[in-house]
Design a protein around this motif. Structure first.
Motif, PDB file in Angstrom:
ATOM      1  N   GLU A 190      37.519   3.133   3.314  1.00  0.00           N
ATOM      2  CA  GLU A 190      36.290   3.198   2.492  1.00  0.00           C
ATOM      3  C   GLU A 190      35.388   2.157   2.461  1.00  0.00           C
ATOM      4  O   GLU A 190      33.406   2.441   2.231  1.00  0.00           O
ATOM      5  N   LEU A 191      36.128   1.145   2.992  1.00  0.00           N
ATOM      6  CA  LEU A 191      35.128  -0.278   2.895  1.00  0.00           C
ATOM      7  C   LEU A 191      34.342   0.138   3.968  1.00  0.00           C
ATOM      8  O   LEU A 191      32.517  -0.253   4.308  1.00  0.00           O
TER       9      LEU A 191
ATOM     10  N   SER B 218      43.416  20.497  13.231  1.00  0.00           N
ATOM     11  CA  SER B 218      44.183  19.593  13.453  1.00  0.00           C
ATOM     12  C   SER B 218      44.570  18.076  12.732  1.00  0.00           C
ATOM     13  O   SER B 218      45.884  18.348  12.813  1.00  0.00           O
ATOM     14  N   LEU B 219      43.484  17.438  12.759  1.00  0.00           N
ATOM     15  CA  LEU B 219      43.460  16.323  12.210  1.00  0.00           C
ATOM     16  C   LEU B 219      44.161  16.727  10.720  1.00  0.00           C
ATOM     17  O   LEU B 219      44.788  15.574  10.537  1.00  0.00           O
ATOM     18  N   VAL B 220      43.191  18.075  10.202  1.00  0.00           N
ATOM     19  CA  VAL B 220      43.914  17.859   8.772  1.00  0.00           C
ATOM     20  C   VAL B 220      45.497  18.288   9.174  1.00  0.00           C
ATOM     21  O   VAL B 220      46.477  17.972   7.661  1.00  0.00           O
ATOM     22  N   LEU B 221      45.895  19.195   9.848  1.00  0.00           N
ATOM     23  CA  LEU B 221      47.528  19.795   9.990  1.00  0.00           C
ATOM     24  C   LEU B 221      47.945  17.952  10.152  1.00  0.00           C
ATOM     25  O   LEU B 221      49.348  18.732   9.511  1.00  0.00           O
ATOM     26  N   GLN B 222      47.983  17.707  10.931  1.00  0.00           N
ATOM     27  CA  GLN B 222      48.846  16.062  10.953  1.00  0.00           C
ATOM     28  C   GLN B 222      49.475  15.488  10.098  1.00  0.00           C
ATOM     29  O   GLN B 222      51.377  15.554   9.812  1.00  0.00           O
TER      30      GLN B 222
ATOM     31  N   GLY C 116      42.695  13.526   5.604  1.00  0.00           N
ATOM     32  CA  GLY C 116      41.514  14.021   5.387  1.00  0.00           C
ATOM     33  C   GLY C 116      40.203  13.024   5.494  1.00  0.00           C
ATOM     34  O   GLY C 116      38.733  13.813   6.476  1.00  0.00           O
ATOM     35  N   GLU C 117      39.641  12.004   5.274  1.00  0.00           N
ATOM     36  CA  GLU C 117      38.683  11.278   5.528  1.00  0.00           C
ATOM     37  C   GLU C 117      38.642  10.794   7.057  1.00  0.00           C
ATOM     38  O   GLU C 117      37.329  11.048   7.196  1.00  0.00           O
ATOM     39  N   LEU C 118      39.423  11.318   8.097  1.00  0.00           N
ATOM     40  CA  LEU C 118      38.873  10.774   9.674  1.00  0.00           C
ATOM     41  C   LEU C 118      38.793  12.330   9.926  1.00  0.00           C
ATOM     42  O   LEU C 118      38.263  12.175  10.616  1.00  0.00           O
ATOM     43  N   ALA C 119      39.182  12.702   9.501  1.00  0.00           N
ATOM     44  CA  ALA C 119      38.471  14.631  10.349  1.00  0.00           C
ATOM     45  C   ALA C 119      36.871  15.097   9.815  1.00  0.00           C
ATOM     46  O   ALA C 119      36.558  15.274  10.387  1.00  0.00           O
ATOM     47  N   SER C 120      37.081  14.033   8.234  1.00  0.00           N
ATOM     48  CA  SER C 120      35.343  14.422   7.709  1.00  0.00           C
ATOM     49  C   SER C 120      34.532  13.308   8.888  1.00  0.00           C
ATOM     50  O   SER C 120      33.597  13.808   8.889  1.00  0.00           O
TER      51      SER C 120
ATOM     52  N   GLY D  53      32.451  17.676   3.197  1.00  0.00           N
ATOM     53  CA  GLY D  53      33.138  17.222   2.073  1.00  0.00           C
ATOM     54  C   GLY D  53      33.949  16.110   1.900  1.00  0.00           C
ATOM     55  O   GLY D  53      35.175  16.566   2.918  1.00  0.00           O
ATOM     56  N   PRO D  54      34.420  15.729   0.595  1.00  0.00           N
ATOM     57  CA  PRO D  54      35.429  14.627   0.765  1.00  0.00           C
ATOM     58  C   PRO D  54      37.188  15.363   0.975  1.00  0.00           C
ATOM     59  O   PRO D  54      37.644  15.266  -0.123  1.00  0.00           O
TER      60      PRO D  54
END
Length: 635
Positions: free
Chosen positions: A189-190, A382-386, A419-423, A513-514
């Motif tokens: 977030e920073l 794949s990132l979302v599912l990890q 989720g943030e990493l995937a976005s 999206g977020p």
């Protein structure tokens, strides 16, 4: 002092410089409008259509007028984040109690009238009265975020938010939960916000967990991080206690910075958030200055002006100059055609060939580029599912119902981080694909125009231009027409419906999206109180496993939907800009053809074209000179 009237407004200097650039943009647009009038000479009944340059005007104006500077407030629970936020704003927009309050992110921006919107994991939103917001943001009324709220956005009529500054109150965790996942989420977030206020409370002594948290944060970017030591009044006004605390914490933070090779000043702001809030309520400017919040606010303002604000202005000045140069190139094409109207037929055949080639090339280029989206989408999925894969493994290791109840809280944080990493990875990957397409577009436009008139300036189109949908482009034109009749404030400030997602990608178009906020809200919505209905450990595990599958499916569907929308937006944007470019050039031929039928008008038109070339050269030079230098600090 209510609403910030007696407090120096944020980014006054930025407003002045932005107005200068908007005036420069108006000048270019005015010259372009006069050229269009001359372009339409002898063409009665010709309907004016959108041109490539008209779209560039709208994009730059949108980015300048809707600039937002996002300031996040971070820290563990019960550190006074909400109290400080309310003190900075001058009105209660976030709940303040001795118990943990903020359960979901709260975004606060400017609005002529107080209002709020609650955004939910199912994609819906609900407009509520400001005084009812706590029912959705409080841990007490929305424990574990069982309502499935992704974020809450409030608008308040506060002066220093008027130019687009947005403050965020983030959920905190207690010391036991402040693990590496929470630190990673905060660091993410920073990275996104323009400036971050990291709050800790002392005395009592800052614990080892929190010190480690602070050390990890300052190891990233000292410039944009404002460390605030919040103190109760009795400690804040005891000089010896205050100095001891600051010396101890400061020493630890300096050591952490040196270990990672960072140098520079480490400043810790001693603040009494309670007194800042009391001062705002009582309109006591002396108490406000004593609270330490006044200094924090001014330094935040100066940082945003000198860094984030200056970057925005420098970029806008260069883009305005590029528009003027693109307009000059079109005038030079007109000049070339007017030099020898007898060659119009030859030039027209040449243009026909080039436009057909342009269409063929871009169909192939778009298809080739967008084939890269498929593997990118698979990586994002794949990132979302990890986190779900790890969660199922962890679930089988839990041995008590109590451990299972604690499981969802940790999983929520893991999913928010994943989720943030995937976005972000999608934004980076898709941005590279679109950037390559944009460069090809510019190069081919340049080649086509150079075939008609040599020695043209380089063509540069707005970044993110290919990420704007036709509907958004129409909204930009409508907003431009409305802004001619509206006040500056109403032009700058967006509505609630346009917010929320864009705060996660300040200064850029949001591509995906977020997902982190969506995942966290889905966990709260679908998994809260799930264990209570099952007596056996096995039943509880099975129920949670089913919900994990449901949440994963929902997130994957959201990824697929958004990726498809992004692909379609780029495809239609490339086609729209190609057609606009071709339409501009063909209209030039029609204008010159009409002029050539009246030989006595040729010389007049040649002189006019020469004057427009000079005018656009002046516009480009003046746009780059519009900024008087680095923004002066206010205060």
């Amino acid at each position: 002092m209510e609403g910030g009237c007696a407090v120096a407004e944020f980014l006054d200097s930025f407003d002045v410089e932005r107005d200068a650039l908007l005036a420069s943009l108006d000048q270019v647009e005015d010259v372009w409008s006069r050229f269009q009038e001359r372009r339409a000479l002898e063409m009665d009944g010709t309907a004016e259509t959108d041109s490539l340059i008209a779209g560039e005007f709208s994009l730059v104006r949108r980015d300048l007028e809707s600039t937002e500077f996002t300031v996040g407030i971070f820290g563990l629970i019960k550190r006074g984040k909400s109290t400080l936020l309310n003190g900075l704003i001058g009105r209660e927009v976030s709940s303040m109690h001795v118990t943990p309050e903020t359960a979901v992110p709260v975004y606060v921006s400017y609005g002529d009238d107080p209002e709020a919107a609650v955004h939910f994991a199912d994609g819906t939103q609900k407009h509520v009265a400001v005084e009812d917001v706590h029912a959705y943001t409080s841990q007490k009324t929305n424990p574990m975020n069982h309502l499935g709220v992704t974020f809450v956005e409030q608008q308040v009529p506060v002066g220093f938010l008027r130019n687009g500054t947005r403050l965020i109150d983030t959920p905190g965790l207690d010391d036991a939960e402040a693990d590496e996942v929470y630190t990673q989420r905060t660091l993410q977030e920073l990275d996104i916000v323009d400036a971050g206020v990291v709050l800790f409370l002392s005395p009592p002594t800052v614990g080892a967990t929190e010190l480690g948290f602070l050390e990890d944060i300052v190891a990233r970017d000292l410039r944009k991080t404002f460390l605030v030591c919040n103190m109760y009044p009795q400690h804040f006004h005891d000089r010896e206690t205050r100095e001891q605390v600051l010396e101890y914490v400061g020493m630890r933070i300096v050591e952490a910075s040196q270990r990672v090779g960072r140098s520079g000043e480490v400043r810790i702001y001693p603040v009494c958030a309670l007194e800042a809030w009391e001062a705002r309520k009582n309109d006591d400017i002396d108490q406000w200055k004593r609270s330490g919040a006044d200094r924090l606010l001014r330094d935040l303002e100066n940082y945003l002006s000198k860094h984030a604000g200056q970057d925005v202005l420098d970029d806008a000045a260069e883009r305005i100059a590029h528009i003027a140069e693109l307009a000059r190139a079109e005038v030079q094409v007109r000049q070339q055609l007017l030099e020898d109207p007898e060659k119009l037929f030859h030039f027209r055949q040449q243009l026909d060939r080039n436009i057909l080639d342009l269409e063929r090339r871009f169909e192939a280029a778009v298809s080739m580029a967008l084939t890269e989206v498929a593997p990118l989408r698979m990586r994002i999925r794949s990132l979302v599912l990890q986190p779900f894969t790890r969660a199922k493994q962890d679930l089988n290791k839990l041995e008590t119902l109590e451990e299972i109840e604690q499981f969802s809280s940790r999983f929520r944080r893991q999913l928010e981080v994943g989720g943030e990493l995937a976005s972000r990875q999608f934004a980076d990957g898709f941005g590279q694909i679109v950037g390559g397409l944009q460069r090809q577009l510019q190069e081919r436009f340049q080649a086509v125009m150079t075939d008609l008139a040599p020695n043209l300036p380089n063509i540069r189109l707005s970044p993110n231009a290919l990420l704007v949908t036709p509907d958004q482009l129409q909204q930009l034109h409508a907003a431009k027409r409305r802004s001619e009749q509206a006040s500056k404030t109403s032009a700058v400030v967006g509505g609630l419906s346009g917010g929320g997602l864009t705060v996660l990608a300040t200064g850029t178009m949001t591509l995906l999206g977020p997902l982190g906020l969506l995942g966290g809200a889905l966990v709260g919505w679908k998994m809260s109180n799930l264990v209570a209905g099952h007596r056996s450990l096995e039943q509880a595990r099975d129920a949670i496993a089913i919900r994990l599958d449901e949440i994963a499916a929902t997130m994957l569907q959201d990824v697929d939907r958004q990726v498809e929308q992004a692909v379609e937006t780029v495809r239609s944007s490339v086609e729209r800009r190609r057609r606009a470019f071709a339409g501009d050039l063909y209209q030039q031929f029609e204008v010159v053809q009409a002029i050539s039928e009246r030989p006595e008008a040729l010389e007049v038109q040649r002189r006019d074209a020469a004057r427009f070339v000079d005018a656009f050269e002046d516009c480009a030079r003046e746009a780059r000179a519009a900024l008087s230098g680095p923004l002066a600090a206010v205060g």
